[in-house]
Design a protein around this motif. Structure first.
Motif, PDB file in Angstrom:
ATOM      1  N   GLU A  24       0.818  -1.208   0.000  1.00  0.00           N
ATOM      2  CA  GLU A  24       0.000   0.000   0.000  1.00  0.00           C
ATOM      3  C   GLU A  24       0.854   1.262   0.000  1.00  0.00           C
ATOM      4  N   PHE A  25       1.966   1.220   0.724  1.00  0.00           N
ATOM      5  CA  PHE A  25       2.839   2.395   0.807  1.00  0.00           C
ATOM      6  C   PHE A  25       3.461   2.708  -0.545  1.00  0.00           C
ATOM      7  N   MET A  27       2.427   1.836  -3.524  1.00  0.00           N
ATOM      8  CA  MET A  27       1.406   2.270  -4.477  1.00  0.00           C
ATOM      9  C   MET A  27       1.021   3.730  -4.251  1.00  0.00           C
ATOM     10  N   SER A  28       0.897   4.117  -2.986  1.00  0.00           N
ATOM     11  CA  SER A  28       0.510   5.500  -2.692  1.00  0.00           C
ATOM     12  C   SER A  28       1.621   6.478  -3.064  1.00  0.00           C
ATOM     13  N   ARG A  29       2.893   6.108  -2.836  1.00  0.00           N
ATOM     14  CA  ARG A  29       4.002   7.001  -3.202  1.00  0.00           C
ATOM     15  C   ARG A  29       4.162   7.086  -4.717  1.00  0.00           C
ATOM     16  N   ALA A  31       1.776   6.864  -6.897  1.00  0.00           N
ATOM     17  CA  ALA A  31       0.652   7.612  -7.459  1.00  0.00           C
ATOM     18  C   ALA A  31       0.836   9.125  -7.360  1.00  0.00           C
ATOM     19  N   ARG A  32       1.667   9.589  -6.455  1.00  0.00           N
ATOM     20  CA  ARG A  32       1.796  11.031  -6.270  1.00  0.00           C
ATOM     21  C   ARG A  32       2.906  11.655  -7.125  1.00  0.00           C
ATOM     22  N   THR A  49      -4.615   5.714 -14.241  1.00  0.00           N
ATOM     23  CA  THR A  49      -4.312   5.968 -12.829  1.00  0.00           C
ATOM     24  C   THR A  49      -3.304   7.109 -12.754  1.00  0.00           C
ATOM     25  N   GLU A  72       6.338  -4.399  -5.112  1.00  0.00           N
ATOM     26  CA  GLU A  72       5.129  -3.641  -4.822  1.00  0.00           C
ATOM     27  C   GLU A  72       3.951  -4.550  -4.489  1.00  0.00           C
ATOM     28  N   GLU A  97      10.253   8.880   5.147  1.00  0.00           N
ATOM     29  CA  GLU A  97       9.626   7.872   4.288  1.00  0.00           C
ATOM     30  C   GLU A  97      10.642   6.815   3.859  1.00  0.00           C
TER      31      GLU A  97
END
Length: 301
Positions: A24-25, A27-29, A31-32, A49, A72, A97
């Motif tokens: 999850e971490f 994927m979230s990083r 995406a930004r 996406t 991932e 992070e």
């Protein structure tokens, strides 16, 4: 890729939770970070996406696309610090992070770093130690160089601009502090052991070597204590101070760390309870106009 030593041996359940959080971490990083931020042309194509694709992260990090996909997905694969650093660079991770990524990947995290946005915290820390009045407080860097101190530290401990900026050297060489510190003999072994513990975290740092060399040249007492090779973590030191104006003070010095500024240590002094000595009352009086006038000139004894 060489496997690194894991932080701890996970149980199956805890490993599943850790790898799930890793998935999850990442994927979230990912995406930004936009393609433009990563230095890639977006080609004008509409993406399903936001952020980078897995394949793009793999190319930019210099790893195989399949390997990054497995990472991932939270698969139980071997990773190295070098590869994680490449992924962290592509995903533009902050220092905190990056450490979090190491922990989720099952590796020992790197030493904390000071983020650029946290380098300007000194004004806030100055307000902190000023608010600590009338108790003494000061802030040291990693080498125990004094960064700032409040008025109580000046009047009670004798801190002043014309002395050595290093608290270890001052402890051993400042005549005013040596005269006032009635607990000096008891405190000295603890202080040296705490400094050795600070050095042990940076074994190749020339800054620590320079302070130690200067202390050895200036104080035979330091040499004797240093050769004992005792190590203690930074914590609390009970002090007895004989102030030239108000007499005996019993203080407890506590070292505190700010996670955002791992290079700094805050030393706060608090009055210790004693049936015969009102240390808190004496400190309060020293902070009054009358008390300031009485202790304006720091003299030995």
């Amino acid at each position: 890729m060489a496997a690194a030593v894991p932080v701890t041996s996970d149980t199956d359940a805890s490993k599943a939770r850790r790898l799930g959080e890793l998935r999850e971490f990442l994927m979230s990083r990912r995406a930004r970070v936009s393609p433009a931020e990563a230095g890639l042309p977006d080609g004008g194509a509409r993406r399903r996406t936001p952020g980078l694709r897995r394949e793009e992260v793999a190319v930019l990090a210099g790893v195989g696309a399949s390997w990054y996909q497995w990472l991932e997905q939270g698969r139980d694969i071997s990773v190295s610090p070098q590869v994680l650093d490449s992924v962290a660079r592509v995903l533009k991770l902050s220092g905190a992070e990056r450490r979090h990524l190491y922990v989720l990947a099952g590796l020992n995290p790197p030493r904390p770093e000071v983020a650029r946005d946290d380098q300007e915290m000194c004004e806030g820390l100055h307000r902190l130690i000023d608010t600590w009045m009338p108790q003494p407080a000061h802030i040291m860097d990693a080498y125990w160089n004094c960064v700032m101190y409040n008025d109580a530290a000046a009047s009670v401990l004798g801190m002043r601009s014309e002395t050595s900026e290093n608290c270890l050297l001052t402890f051993f060489t400042d005549p005013i502090y040596r005269t006032r510190a009635k607990s000096w003999q008891r405190n000295a072994p603890q202080v040296v052991a705490m400094y050795r513990a600070a050095c042990s975290e940076h074994p190749d740092d020339d800054g620590f070597a320079a302070v130690i060399a200067e202390a050895k040249a200036m104080s035979p007492e330091f040499v004797e204590l240093w050769e004992r090779r005792d190590i203690l973590p930074g914590g609390q030191v009970a002090k007895e101070i004989e102030h030239p104006v108000v007499g005996t003070l019993f203080l407890e010095s506590t070292q505190l760390k700010v996670p955002a500024r791992p290079d700094l240590t805050i030393a706060l002094h608090t009055p210790m309870p004693d049936a015969e000595v009102d240390t808190a009352g004496k400190l309060a009086w020293l902070a009054t106009p009358e008390g300031r006038r009485g202790s304006i000139y720091p003299v030995a004894g």
